[in-house]
Design a protein around this motif. Structure first.
Motif, mmCIF file in Angstrom:
data_model
loop_
_atom_site.group_PDB
_atom_site.id
_atom_site.type_symbol
_atom_site.label_atom_id
_atom_site.label_comp_id
_atom_site.label_asym_id
_atom_site.label_seq_id
_atom_site.Cartn_x
_atom_site.Cartn_y
_atom_site.Cartn_z
ATOM 1 N N TYR A 17 0.855 -1.182 0.000
ATOM 2 C CA TYR A 17 0.000 0.000 0.000
ATOM 3 C C TYR A 17 0.894 1.236 0.000
ATOM 4 O O TYR A 17 2.021 1.215 0.485
ATOM 5 N N ALA A 18 0.394 2.319 -0.578
ATOM 6 C CA ALA A 18 1.121 3.596 -0.634
ATOM 7 C C ALA A 18 0.156 4.696 -0.253
ATOM 8 O O ALA A 18 -0.912 4.834 -0.861
ATOM 9 N N LEU A 19 0.511 5.467 0.760
ATOM 10 C CA LEU A 19 -0.383 6.512 1.252
ATOM 11 C C LEU A 19 -0.596 7.602 0.206
ATOM 12 O O LEU A 19 0.353 8.028 -0.472
ATOM 13 N N VAL A 20 -1.834 8.044 0.063
ATOM 14 C CA VAL A 20 -2.168 9.159 -0.824
ATOM 15 C C VAL A 20 -1.727 10.460 -0.168
ATOM 16 O O VAL A 20 -1.975 10.692 1.025
ATOM 17 N N ILE A 21 -1.067 11.307 -0.943
ATOM 18 C CA ILE A 21 -0.642 12.633 -0.475
ATOM 19 C C ILE A 21 -1.395 13.668 -1.290
ATOM 20 O O ILE A 21 -1.269 13.729 -2.520
ATOM 21 N N GLU A 22 -2.225 14.471 -0.606
ATOM 22 C CA GLU A 22 -2.974 15.527 -1.280
ATOM 23 C C GLU A 22 -2.185 16.827 -1.176
ATOM 24 O O GLU A 22 -1.990 17.359 -0.083
ATOM 25 N N ASN A 23 -1.725 17.321 -2.314
ATOM 26 C CA ASN A 23 -0.885 18.514 -2.342
ATOM 27 C C ASN A 23 -1.721 19.795 -2.269
ATOM 28 O O ASN A 23 -2.940 19.772 -2.493
ATOM 29 N N ALA A 24 -1.061 20.903 -1.952
ATOM 30 C CA ALA A 24 -1.755 22.183 -1.770
ATOM 31 C C ALA A 24 -2.498 22.617 -3.034
ATOM 32 O O ALA A 24 -3.532 23.283 -2.954
ATOM 33 N N ASP A 25 -1.981 22.248 -4.198
ATOM 34 C CA ASP A 25 -2.622 22.646 -5.453
ATOM 35 C C ASP A 25 -3.735 21.693 -5.880
ATOM 36 O O ASP A 25 -4.299 21.820 -6.968
ATOM 37 N N GLY A 26 -4.038 20.707 -5.021
ATOM 38 C CA GLY A 26 -5.122 19.783 -5.320
ATOM 39 C C GLY A 26 -4.705 18.522 -6.040
ATOM 40 O O GLY A 26 -5.523 17.615 -6.218
ATOM 41 N N THR A 27 -3.445 18.454 -6.456
ATOM 42 C CA THR A 27 -2.974 17.251 -7.135
ATOM 43 C C THR A 27 -2.705 16.139 -6.126
ATOM 44 O O THR A 27 -2.535 16.381 -4.933
ATOM 45 N N ILE A 28 -2.657 14.914 -6.637
ATOM 46 C CA ILE A 28 -2.442 13.731 -5.814
ATOM 47 C C ILE A 28 -1.108 13.086 -6.159
ATOM 48 O O ILE A 28 -0.774 12.908 -7.332
#
Length: 200
Positions: A17-28
């Motif tokens: 599994y790899a954790l989802v990272i939600e960036n400040a600009d809305g990208t994943i």
């Protein structure tokens, strides 16, 4: 020389599994895949049926309605890293795992593979969430039976529309070999430039 193709598949292994990272600009983006050992079974059913639009007395158009997949991942035992990183249990000063009703569970990509008669088939589901597993066990009788744990997994489309990806018979070796080093991101071709008609 023709590429050999799988005829059958069996067995699940190499779950990560790899954790989802939600960036400040809305990208994943995703973290580095982490092994989730002890896979027993996986069963994910597609969600969302095509919907028909009727006009002129006929089925005029069929609307795609891909809502991802729902199902179960059964493992020998859920690792503490998954419990704290995804299920958001916290470890107190005594190293006791604590579940808090106000915690929001994390999102993750799920990677795994099936054995094939020629080559393993590798998969990634991009945007998953997991519900808390049931608490269950039973007493030993004549022998000891392993008590597994099951995660109910929901895999939903990303904002880009991507749901999942898997390796094929002709997947590049570099992509195949690096499958568990980082979450594969589709290489979408650039749109072709329109060609100009010659002037007379």
């Amino acid at each position: 020389m023709a590429t050999k193709k799988n005829k059958v598949k069996f067995n699940i292994s190499n779950v990560h599994y790899a954790l989802v990272i939600e960036n400040a600009d809305g990208t994943i983006t995703w973290g580095i895949p982490v092994a989730l050992p002890g896979a027993v079974s996986i069963s994910l059913d597609p969600q969302g049926e095509p919907e028909s639009f009727y006009a002129d007395g006929i089925e005029y158009y069929v609307i795609n309605n891909n809502q991802g997949y729902d199902g179960d991942l059964e493992v020998a035992m859920i690792p503490e890293e998954f419990r704290t990183g995804v299920l958001m249990e916290i470890t107190d000063s005594n190293n006791v795992l604590v579940e808090n009703a106000s915690s929001e569970t994390g999102k993750f990509a799920l990677l795994f593979e099936f054995d094939g008669d020629v080559k393993k088939i590798r998969h990634v589901m991009y945007n998953c969430s997991a519900s808390r597993p049931s608490i269950a066990a039973k007493t030993n009788e004549d022998g000891r039976e392993v008590q597994t744990e099951t995660l109910t997994v929901k895999a939903r489309p990303l904002a880009t529309g991507f749901v999942k990806a898997k390796t094929g018979d002709s997947t590049k070796a570099s992509v195949y070999n690096n499958w568990y080093k980082s979450v594969y991101q589709p290489n979408t071709p650039e749109p072709e430039e329109p060609t100009e008609e010659p002037t007379s």
